[in-house]
Design a protein around this motif. Sequence first.
Motif, short mmCIF file in Angstrom:
data_model
loop_
_atom_site.label_atom_id
_atom_site.label_comp_id
_atom_site.label_asym_id
_atom_site.label_seq_id
_atom_site.Cartn_x
_atom_site.Cartn_y
_atom_site.Cartn_z
N ASP A 174 0.86 -1.19 0.00
CA ASP A 174 0.00 0.00 0.00
C ASP A 174 0.90 1.24 0.00
O ASP A 174 1.05 1.90 1.03
CB ASP A 174 -0.91 -0.05 1.23
CG ASP A 174 -2.02 0.97 1.23
OD1 ASP A 174 -2.21 1.66 0.21
OD2 ASP A 174 -2.72 1.06 2.25
N ILE A 181 -5.31 2.27 1.28
CA ILE A 181 -6.21 1.24 1.80
C ILE A 181 -6.32 1.39 3.31
O ILE A 181 -7.43 1.37 3.86
CB ILE A 181 -5.71 -0.17 1.42
CG1 ILE A 181 -5.56 -0.31 -0.10
CG2 ILE A 181 -6.63 -1.24 2.01
CD1 ILE A 181 -6.84 -0.14 -0.90
N PHE A 197 -9.71 2.40 -4.35
CA PHE A 197 -9.10 1.19 -4.88
C PHE A 197 -8.43 1.46 -6.22
O PHE A 197 -7.31 1.01 -6.48
CB PHE A 197 -10.16 0.09 -5.02
CG PHE A 197 -9.63 -1.19 -5.59
CD1 PHE A 197 -8.95 -2.09 -4.79
CD2 PHE A 197 -9.81 -1.49 -6.93
CE1 PHE A 197 -8.45 -3.27 -5.32
CE2 PHE A 197 -9.32 -2.67 -7.47
CZ PHE A 197 -8.64 -3.56 -6.66
N TRP A 213 -5.33 3.35 -5.65
CA TRP A 213 -4.33 2.43 -5.09
C TRP A 213 -3.70 1.59 -6.20
O TRP A 213 -2.48 1.46 -6.27
CB TRP A 213 -4.99 1.52 -4.04
CG TRP A 213 -4.13 0.37 -3.65
CD1 TRP A 213 -3.09 0.38 -2.76
CD2 TRP A 213 -4.21 -0.98 -4.16
NE1 TRP A 213 -2.54 -0.87 -2.68
CE2 TRP A 213 -3.20 -1.71 -3.53
CE3 TRP A 213 -5.04 -1.61 -5.07
CZ2 TRP A 213 -3.00 -3.06 -3.79
CZ3 TRP A 213 -4.84 -2.95 -5.34
CH2 TRP A 213 -3.83 -3.65 -4.70
N MET A 257 -14.73 -1.28 2.13
CA MET A 257 -13.44 -1.54 1.50
C MET A 257 -13.12 -3.03 1.50
O MET A 257 -12.53 -3.54 0.55
CB MET A 257 -12.31 -0.77 2.19
CG MET A 257 -10.96 -0.93 1.49
SD MET A 257 -10.95 -0.55 -0.29
CE MET A 257 -10.71 1.20 -0.27
N LEU A 278 -12.14 -5.05 -1.88
CA LEU A 278 -10.95 -5.89 -1.97
C LEU A 278 -11.32 -7.33 -2.29
O LEU A 278 -10.66 -7.99 -3.10
CB LEU A 278 -10.15 -5.82 -0.67
CG LEU A 278 -9.50 -4.48 -0.34
CD1 LEU A 278 -8.81 -4.53 1.01
CD2 LEU A 278 -8.53 -4.04 -1.42
#
Length: 86
Positions: free
Chosen positions: A7, A12, A30, A33, A61, A65
């Motif tokens: 990360d 995140i 996301f 990221w 989140m 993920l």
Amino acid sequence: MKGDALDPKALIAEAYRIDGITIEECRSIFLDWALSLPEGSGAGAALGPLLARHGVPGHPMTRVLTEGLTAPVTARRRGGRAARRG
């Protein structure tokens, strides 16, 4: 906040600290990221460890993920004649 290899920008980790964050905001984070990962590193390999580190049941989140971990990779580029002929 300084991140790590999984990360880099700590996006995140920060998403899990935001009270009332929505699924749409999590998807946007996301994407940011994924774009911030070093070239050549796969996002798929990082998702499992990120879920293990941060995953909170019921958090948006965590859902994003998990979707990223289970979604099949079907994107492919079609250019030229193949793109126009569908």
